[in-house]
Design an enzyme around this catalytic site. Structure first.
Site, PDB file in Angstrom:
ATOM      1  CG  ASP A  66      27.897 -23.405  58.546  1.00  0.00           C
ATOM      2  OD1 ASP A  66      28.722 -24.316  58.556  1.00  0.00           O
ATOM      3  OD2 ASP A  66      27.187 -23.127  59.540  1.00  0.00           O
ATOM      4  CE1 TYR A  68      19.691 -25.574  61.090  1.00  0.00           C
ATOM      5  CE2 TYR A  68      18.506 -25.966  59.040  1.00  0.00           C
ATOM      6  CZ  TYR A  68      18.616 -25.316  60.256  1.00  0.00           C
ATOM      7  OH  TYR A  68      17.661 -24.410  60.645  1.00  0.00           O
ATOM      8  CG  PHE A  79      17.194 -19.764  59.527  1.00  0.00           C
ATOM      9  CD1 PHE A  79      17.673 -19.911  60.821  1.00  0.00           C
ATOM     10  CD2 PHE A  79      17.543 -18.621  58.816  1.00  0.00           C
ATOM     11  CE1 PHE A  79      18.482 -18.939  61.400  1.00  0.00           C
ATOM     12  CE2 PHE A  79      18.357 -17.647  59.387  1.00  0.00           C
ATOM     13  CZ  PHE A  79      18.824 -17.805  60.681  1.00  0.00           C
ATOM     14  CG  HIS A 188      21.190 -16.079  65.107  1.00  0.00           C
ATOM     15  ND1 HIS A 188      20.643 -17.320  65.397  1.00  0.00           N
ATOM     16  CD2 HIS A 188      21.684 -16.178  63.847  1.00  0.00           C
ATOM     17  CE1 HIS A 188      20.804 -18.119  64.358  1.00  0.00           C
ATOM     18  NE2 HIS A 188      21.429 -17.452  63.400  1.00  0.00           N
TER      19      HIS A 188
END
Length: 224
Positions: A66, A68, A79, A188
Site C-alpha cells: 500500500d 506510503y 516504492f 522483501h
C-alpha cells in the site's frame, strides 16, 4: 465515476469500473474526504502507475502492498517517492542491490518515474491510504481491483517479468500464468527482511536478461 486513467488501461478495465465493489471504493473515498481525512496519494496520482505505463507497454510488474502514509511521500508508484523526498528504507535496499547486481551508483532521487516510463508497471495492491495509518484502506475493495489488473496482464499479455518481493506480493502468483510469463521471487527489500534473500537476488540483471531473450529493450534502472 469518470476515472482519470490512460486510455489503453481504461479500455481493458472498463468492466471493473461498473462493479459494485468499485462504486463502494469511490463512495468510501468521498466519505473520507467529507470527514476531512487526509488521503495519500493526491487524487490525481491515485492511478499514476497506469498513466505512466500504458497497458500496451507493460514489460515488467513490481507489486507493492500500500502507499506510503507520510506527508508528500506517496506518488502512485510502489516504492517510489517524489524528487526531494528522502529515499525510504526499502528503496535504499533496492538501490544497494542494484549497486552489487549491475554496478549502478546509488541515486540521489527516489523518484522512479523513469522506470515506469520504460514499461515497469509499479502497482500497489491498495491504491490509497489514510495519513499516518498504514494499511488503513486495505479492506475497502482495492484488492478486488488490483487483482483484476494482475489477471488482465496475465491473460492478455505474454513474456511479462513479475517481480514478487515478500510473502504478500508472492501471494499474487496464483493469478499469473507461469507458462507464458516470468515470475521472480525473493524476500522483501524492507530492512526487516532484505538480508533473508533480497540481497543477492540479482532480479534487476535477470529481468534485463529475460527481456533481451524476447528481443525487448532492457530497462535502464538508474532513475537519476
Amino acid at each position: 465515476m469518470n476515472v482519470q486513467m490512460e486510455s489503453s488501461w481504461k479500455n481493458v478495465l472498463k468492466v471493473e469500473f461498473e462493479k459494485p465493489y468499485f462504486k463502494n471504493i469511490v463512495q468510501f473515498l468521498k466519505t473520507e474526504k467529507e470527514q476531512h481525512k487526509i488521503i495519500y496519494p493526491k487524487g490525481n496520482l491515485i492511478f499514476n502507475a497506469f498513466n505512466q505505463t500504458p497497458f500496451d507497454q507493460v514489460k515488467v510488474v513490481i507489486i507493492g502492498q500500500d502507499p506510503y502514509h507520510g506527508p508528500d511521500q506517496a506518488m502512485g508508484l510502489c516504492f517510489s517517492v517524489a524528487k526531494g523526498i528522502p529515499t525510504p528504507p526499502s528503496l535504499v535496499n533496492m538501490y544497494k542491490e542494484l549497486n552489487t547486481d549491475i554496478g549502478m551508483n546509488i541515486p540521489k532521487t527516489g523518484d522512479l518515474t523513469s522506470w515506469a516510463q520504460q514499461g515497469v508497471f509499479m502497482l500497489n495492491a491498495t491504491l490509497t491510504v489514510r495519513a499516518g495509518e498504514a494499511n488503513s484502506h486495505a479492506q475497502i475493495g482495492w484488492g478486488n481491483f488490483t487483482d483484476a489488473v494482475i489477471k488482465k496482464i496475465s491473460d492478455e499479455k505474454s513474456g511479462v517479468v513479475f517481480l514478487l518481493w515478500g510473502k504478500f506480493a508472492q501471494s499474487k502468483a496464483a493469478m499469473i500464468d507461469a507458462s507464458k510469463h516470468h515470475i521472480l521471487k525473493s524476500a522483501h527489500p524492507s530492512p526487516l527482511s532484505a538480508y533473508n534473500g533480497f540481497f543477492g537476488c540479482k532480479h534487476f540483471s535477470k529481468t534485463n536478461q529475460l527481456l533481451a531473450l524476447q528481443g525487448k529493450e532492457a530497462i535502464d534502472w538508474n532513475p537519476a
